[in-house]
Design a protein around this motif. Structure first.
Motif, mmCIF file in Angstrom:
data_model
loop_
_atom_site.group_PDB
_atom_site.id
_atom_site.type_symbol
_atom_site.label_atom_id
_atom_site.label_comp_id
_atom_site.label_asym_id
_atom_site.label_seq_id
_atom_site.Cartn_x
_atom_site.Cartn_y
_atom_site.Cartn_z
ATOM 1 N N GLU A 56 6.176 -14.698 -36.952
ATOM 2 C CA GLU A 56 4.817 -14.596 -37.485
ATOM 3 C C GLU A 56 4.473 -13.148 -37.792
ATOM 4 O O GLU A 56 4.631 -12.261 -36.946
ATOM 5 C CB GLU A 56 3.805 -15.134 -36.466
ATOM 6 C CG GLU A 56 2.366 -14.981 -36.946
ATOM 7 C CD GLU A 56 1.325 -15.427 -35.916
ATOM 8 O OE1 GLU A 56 0.258 -15.890 -36.335
ATOM 9 O OE2 GLU A 56 1.604 -15.307 -34.701
ATOM 10 N N GLY A 58 1.601 -10.936 -37.874
ATOM 11 C CA GLY A 58 0.190 -10.809 -37.485
ATOM 12 C C GLY A 58 -0.229 -11.826 -36.434
ATOM 13 O O GLY A 58 -0.725 -12.897 -36.752
ATOM 14 N N THR A 61 -5.427 -13.594 -33.339
ATOM 15 C CA THR A 61 -6.088 -14.332 -32.261
ATOM 16 C C THR A 61 -5.100 -15.116 -31.407
ATOM 17 O O THR A 61 -5.424 -15.514 -30.291
ATOM 18 C CB THR A 61 -7.069 -15.357 -32.843
ATOM 19 O OG1 THR A 61 -6.321 -16.242 -33.692
ATOM 20 C CG2 THR A 61 -8.181 -14.699 -33.648
ATOM 21 N N GLU A 85 2.489 -7.602 -34.102
ATOM 22 C CA GLU A 85 1.073 -7.215 -34.229
ATOM 23 C C GLU A 85 0.956 -5.704 -34.082
ATOM 24 O O GLU A 85 1.449 -5.131 -33.116
ATOM 25 C CB GLU A 85 0.226 -7.931 -33.160
ATOM 26 C CG GLU A 85 -1.238 -7.548 -33.156
ATOM 27 C CD GLU A 85 -1.936 -7.754 -34.505
ATOM 28 O OE1 GLU A 85 -2.014 -8.905 -34.963
ATOM 29 O OE2 GLU A 85 -2.376 -6.753 -35.097
ATOM 30 N N LEU A 139 5.017 -4.327 -39.310
ATOM 31 C CA LEU A 139 5.989 -5.040 -40.141
ATOM 32 C C LEU A 139 6.690 -4.068 -41.085
ATOM 33 O O LEU A 139 7.820 -4.307 -41.506
ATOM 34 C CB LEU A 139 5.285 -6.137 -40.951
ATOM 35 C CG LEU A 139 6.198 -7.002 -41.817
ATOM 36 C CD1 LEU A 139 7.130 -7.841 -40.956
ATOM 37 C CD2 LEU A 139 5.412 -7.899 -42.754
ATOM 38 N N ASP A 155 1.103 -14.020 -42.504
ATOM 39 C CA ASP A 155 -0.357 -14.098 -42.326
ATOM 40 C C ASP A 155 -0.975 -12.701 -42.290
ATOM 41 O O ASP A 155 -1.735 -12.356 -41.388
ATOM 42 C CB ASP A 155 -0.663 -14.872 -41.030
ATOM 43 C CG ASP A 155 -2.076 -15.444 -41.021
ATOM 44 O OD1 ASP A 155 -2.767 -15.371 -42.062
ATOM 45 O OD2 ASP A 155 -2.497 -15.964 -39.971
ATOM 46 N N GLN A 162 -4.632 -5.030 -47.970
ATOM 47 C CA GLN A 162 -3.390 -4.405 -47.475
ATOM 48 C C GLN A 162 -2.258 -4.599 -48.475
ATOM 49 O O GLN A 162 -1.275 -5.299 -48.190
ATOM 50 C CB GLN A 162 -2.995 -5.053 -46.144
ATOM 51 C CG GLN A 162 -3.756 -4.527 -44.939
ATOM 52 C CD GLN A 162 -3.075 -4.941 -43.651
ATOM 53 O OE1 GLN A 162 -2.857 -6.118 -43.417
ATOM 54 N NE2 GLN A 162 -2.727 -3.980 -42.816
HETATM 55 C C1 LIG Z 1 -4.964 -12.367 -41.230
HETATM 56 S S1 LIG Z 1 -4.794 -11.659 -39.625
HETATM 57 C C2 LIG Z 1 -3.672 -12.748 -38.802
HETATM 58 C C3 LIG Z 1 -4.325 -13.839 -38.045
HETATM 59 C C4 LIG Z 1 -3.452 -14.438 -36.999
HETATM 60 N N1 LIG Z 1 -2.217 -15.004 -37.509
HETATM 61 C C5 LIG Z 1 -4.254 -15.441 -36.219
HETATM 62 O O1 LIG Z 1 -3.855 -16.616 -36.144
HETATM 63 O O2 LIG Z 1 -5.281 -15.049 -35.688
HETATM 64 C C6 LIG Z 1 -3.686 -10.289 -39.961
HETATM 65 C C7 LIG Z 1 -3.099 -9.669 -38.717
HETATM 66 O O3 LIG Z 1 -2.099 -8.707 -39.079
HETATM 67 C C8 LIG Z 1 -2.243 -7.560 -38.248
HETATM 68 N N2 LIG Z 1 -1.636 -6.423 -38.963
HETATM 69 C C9 LIG Z 1 -2.192 -5.635 -39.905
HETATM 70 N N3 LIG Z 1 -1.301 -4.733 -40.374
HETATM 71 C C10 LIG Z 1 -0.138 -4.972 -39.724
HETATM 72 C C11 LIG Z 1 1.156 -4.389 -39.781
HETATM 73 N N4 LIG Z 1 1.437 -3.388 -40.616
HETATM 74 N N5 LIG Z 1 2.117 -4.889 -38.975
HETATM 75 C C12 LIG Z 1 1.848 -5.904 -38.111
HETATM 76 N N6 LIG Z 1 0.634 -6.498 -38.013
HETATM 77 C C13 LIG Z 1 -0.341 -6.047 -38.810
HETATM 78 C C14 LIG Z 1 -3.741 -7.465 -38.056
HETATM 79 O O4 LIG Z 1 -4.083 -6.664 -36.940
HETATM 80 C C15 LIG Z 1 -4.139 -8.924 -37.884
HETATM 81 O O5 LIG Z 1 -4.028 -9.332 -36.549
#
Ligand SMILES: C[S@@+](CC[C@H](N)C(=O)[O-])C[C@H]1O[C@@H](n2cnc3c(N)ncnc32)[C@H](O)[C@@H]1O
Length: 222
Positions: A56, A58, A61, A85, A139, A155, A162
């Motif tokens: 996954e 991100g 939550t 994350e 990522l 996700d 972004q």
């Molecule tokens: C759309 S939300 C994901 C929601 C999550 N799958 C859930 O069920 O709640 C995007 C997520 O990616 C994380 N994120 C943002 N940039 C990132 C990066 N470069 N690498 C990893 N995670 C990242 C954010 O902090 C956030 O938690």
């Protein structure tokens, strides 16, 4: 950065980041969207396997992880779930979230708490059917093993928020990490995103989206 809990149209909670004008899920329904895009179109596409490796992008939550655990309990397959994350929720944020009404697993709230409290960078065997591995990092920098995952839940926040995460380089990393026959699923079906996926070798299909969204994408590694 300020993050607040919001209730979506199906009654389930999500997180909003007002400064970035993003939410972690669709305001039409967090649980509804996650089930539709990631569980039904992604995980269940691979249900012919005995053991499914999920990656996954991100953790957020933890909703996708809990829904995956719920499905693993109901299906013959077992799941090994890896999630990355970069900006983990703080305890005062995740403690406000409760999916007990929506997810049928023993003590959903305790599972959500355990998910967030569990240590990073080691496997946690929750159940014979489900193990979890959390990576704290980006990522954009992570080294993923080749030909390993059967499903990638992509996700990330939307490309407008972004764009660097929806690049050809990132999709090449995902393609390389997937096993042959594996798939990447995402809620975003923009043409530029689909073309980036195709350029690295994915076979891209558009599927009906969750309520409030016309289409979603499933990209398969041949
Ligand atoms: C759309 S939300 C994901 C929601 C999550 N799958 C859930 O069920 O709640 C995007 C997520 O990616 C994380 N994120 C943002 N940039 C990132 C990066 N470069 N690498 C990893 N995670 C990242 C954010 O902090 C956030 O938690």
């Amino acid at each position: 950065m300020l993050r607040t809990v919001q209730i979506t149209k199906d009654g389930s909670a999500t997180i909003a980041i007002p400064d970035m004008q993003v939410t972690y899920h669709s305001h039409h329904g967090a649980v509804q969207e996650s089930r539709h895009v990631f569980i039904n179109a992604g995980l269940m596409h691979q249900r012919h396997r005995l053991e499914i490796e999920v990656f996954e992008m991100g953790l957020g939550t933890g909703l996708n992880a809990l829904l995956t655990f719920e499905m693993a309990l109901a299906q013959p397959f077992t799941v090994r779930y890896t999630s990355i994350e970069k900006f983990p929720l703080r305890a005062n944020e995740w403690s406000e979230i409760d999916y007990s009404e929506y997810i049928k697993i023993p003590d959903t709230k305790a599972c959500l708490n355990a998910l967030h409290e569990s240590t990073w960078h080691e496997w946690h065997r929750w159940h014979a059917k489900f193990s979890l591995y959390k990576i704290m990092g980006s990522l954009l920098e992570v080294q993923l093993p080749a030909n390993t995952y059967h499903v990638i839940y992509f996700d990330a926040f939307a490309p407008t928020a972004q764009p660097e995460l929806w690049s050809i380089a990132v999709f090449a990393t995902c393609f390389n990490a997937l096993a042959s026959g594996g798939c990447l699923v995402t809620y975003c079906s923009k043409g530029v995103v689909r073309r980036a996926m195709e350029s690295v070798g994915f076979l891209v299909e558009k599927l009906p989206g969750p309520p409030g969204k016309r289409e979603m994408v499933r990209a398969i590694k041949p």
